[in-house]
Design an enzyme around this catalytic site. Structure first.
Site, short mmCIF file in Angstrom:
data_model
loop_
_atom_site.label_atom_id
_atom_site.label_comp_id
_atom_site.label_asym_id
_atom_site.label_seq_id
_atom_site.Cartn_x
_atom_site.Cartn_y
_atom_site.Cartn_z
N TYR A 70 5.59 38.48 4.88
CA TYR A 70 5.08 37.54 3.84
C TYR A 70 4.92 37.41 2.91
CZ TYR A 70 2.86 37.19 8.51
OH TYR A 70 2.63 36.80 9.96
N ASP B 79 2.10 27.29 5.35
CA ASP B 79 3.05 26.61 3.69
C ASP B 79 1.87 25.78 2.64
OD1 ASP B 79 3.46 23.59 4.72
OD2 ASP B 79 4.83 24.72 6.41
N HIS C 243 -5.05 28.56 10.24
CA HIS C 243 -4.35 29.49 10.41
C HIS C 243 -4.00 30.43 9.32
CE1 HIS C 243 -2.57 28.25 15.07
NE2 HIS C 243 -3.96 29.22 14.45
N SER D 91 4.31 23.59 19.36
CA SER D 91 5.05 23.99 20.58
C SER D 91 4.22 24.43 21.97
CB SER D 91 5.51 25.25 20.64
OG SER D 91 4.83 26.16 20.11
N ASN E 132 6.77 15.03 18.50
CA ASN E 132 7.35 15.87 19.26
C ASN E 132 8.44 16.01 19.14
OD1 ASN E 132 6.58 19.37 18.43
ND2 ASN E 132 6.79 19.02 20.13
N1 APR Z 1 10.09 17.39 13.90
C1 APR Z 1 9.38 17.33 15.08
N2 APR Z 1 9.05 18.44 15.58
C2 APR Z 1 9.52 19.37 15.80
C3 APR Z 1 11.22 19.44 14.69
C4 APR Z 1 11.14 18.27 13.61
N3 APR Z 1 11.96 17.83 13.23
N4 APR Z 1 11.58 20.89 14.20
C5 APR Z 1 11.09 21.47 15.72
N5 APR Z 1 10.11 20.44 16.35
C6 APR Z 1 8.92 20.81 17.72
C7 APR Z 1 9.83 22.08 18.27
O1 APR Z 1 9.78 21.69 19.20
C8 APR Z 1 8.20 22.93 18.53
O2 APR Z 1 7.93 22.23 19.85
O3 APR Z 1 7.26 21.84 16.60
C9 APR Z 1 7.68 22.74 17.29
C10 APR Z 1 7.05 24.09 16.82
O4 APR Z 1 6.27 24.75 17.46
P1 APR Z 1 6.78 26.61 17.24
O5 APR Z 1 7.40 27.20 16.66
O6 APR Z 1 5.90 27.62 18.96
O7 APR Z 1 5.46 26.29 16.48
P2 APR Z 1 4.09 26.13 16.19
O8 APR Z 1 3.17 25.45 17.22
O9 APR Z 1 3.32 25.54 14.90
O10 APR Z 1 3.06 27.63 16.49
C11 APR Z 1 2.04 27.64 16.56
O11 APR Z 1 1.60 30.09 16.80
O12 APR Z 1 2.99 32.47 15.85
C12 APR Z 1 2.21 31.36 15.80
O13 APR Z 1 0.38 31.58 14.03
C13 APR Z 1 1.34 30.71 14.27
O14 APR Z 1 0.49 29.26 13.12
C14 APR Z 1 1.70 28.93 14.69
C15 APR Z 1 1.51 28.66 15.95
#
Ligand code: APR
Length: 233
Positions: A57, A95, A110, A178, A202
């Site tokens: 972190y 962030d 979170h 996601s 997304n």
């Molecule tokens: N514009 C829009 N969507 C995007 C872009 C972009 N430029 N780039 C990536 N993505 C999408 C991906 O397709 C994916 O569906 O963003 C999503 C990111 O998914 P994750 O990596 O799973 O992130 P997130 O959903 O925020 O995770 C949720 O999981 O690990 C934990 O606590 C952590 O807050 C986090 C939580």
């Protein structure tokens, strides 16, 4: 989709910060910056490998100095300034790009990289520097400061406030997440239950895409400013 809207909840995830240069959690290799999420994002990991978890972190916190809000963060901040009705931006991101863009009606469900939390007394304090294990809490003087990150198995922040906003919402928008992690992944169902319209923005369809009335696929830096222009007429 966006006619007669007064109260809005926006949920954001790692995808909104991807174009600023911050890695998403579930990349193509399934790793977050080279680590399995469970190795750096669980209470067990913190208990067993405090050095590794704190260092991880610290690196993420240091990286914030190298990145900037993108057009999607800017657009949500502009909406926040201009929107007369209720608005709550709920971010899963740790962030600080939403607030640096100027968003105010924002909560971090979170946790936040730029905050340290006392595991003993629960006091949170703004933190910009590296945070070594055993750092001393200014409130209770115990060596118990940890990253202020909600780990898997811990309760996200401000769930009551989020639930109240969802129940009053006319429009729920999910941006760049996601849909893999609850409770955030279930917000769309609450919103639908109270009759709010539901929209997903997304890059790819999320795990819960079929719950949304409408899904728009593309980069957040394009889709979010377009949506904000529609909302502000
Ligand atoms: N514009 C829009 N969507 C995007 C872009 C972009 N430029 N780039 C990536 N993505 C999408 C991906 O397709 C994916 O569906 O963003 C999503 C990111 O998914 P994750 O990596 O799973 O992130 P997130 O959903 O925020 O995770 C949720 O999981 O690990 C934990 O606590 C952590 O807050 C986090 C939580």
């Amino acid at each position: 989709m966006i006619k007669d809207i007064r109260n809005i909840v926006m949920l954001t995830g790692a995808g909104i910060s991807a174009e600023s240069g911050l890695a998403t959690f579930r990349g193509p290799d399934g790793l977050w910056e080279g680590h399995r999420v469970e190795d750096v994002c669980t209470p067990e990991a913190l208990a067993r490998h405090a050095e590794l978890v704190h260092r991880f972190y610290d690196e993420r916190r240091a990286k914030l100095a190298e990145v900037h809000p993108n057009a999607a963060h800017e657009a949500l901040a502009a909406l926040d300034r201009a929107w007369d009705g209720d608005l709550l931006i709920v971010t899963q991101n740790v962030d600080d790009l939403h607030e640096r863009a100027g968003a105010r009606r924002l909560l971090h469900m979170h946790g936040e990289l730029r905050s340290a939390l006392c595991a003993d007394c629960g006091k949170a304090v703004a933190w910009a520097d590296p945070l070594p294990p055993q750092s001393v809490c200014g409130g209770c003087a115990r060596p118990s400061l940890r990253p202020d990150i909600v780990f898997f198995g811990e309760m996200p922040y401000e769930m009551d406030r989020i639930d109240a906003a969802l129940r009053d919402a006319d429009l729920f928008v999910s941006i760049g997440t996601s849909g893999a992690v609850y409770p955030a992944a279930g917000f769309v169902q609450t919103a639908r239950h109270v009759g709010a319209r539901t929209l997903e923005l997304n890059l790819d369809p999320s795990a819960g895409s079929f719950y949304f009335e409408e899904s728009r696929m593309g980069p957040a830096s394009k889709l979010v400013p377009e949506l904000v222009r529609e909302l502000l007429g």
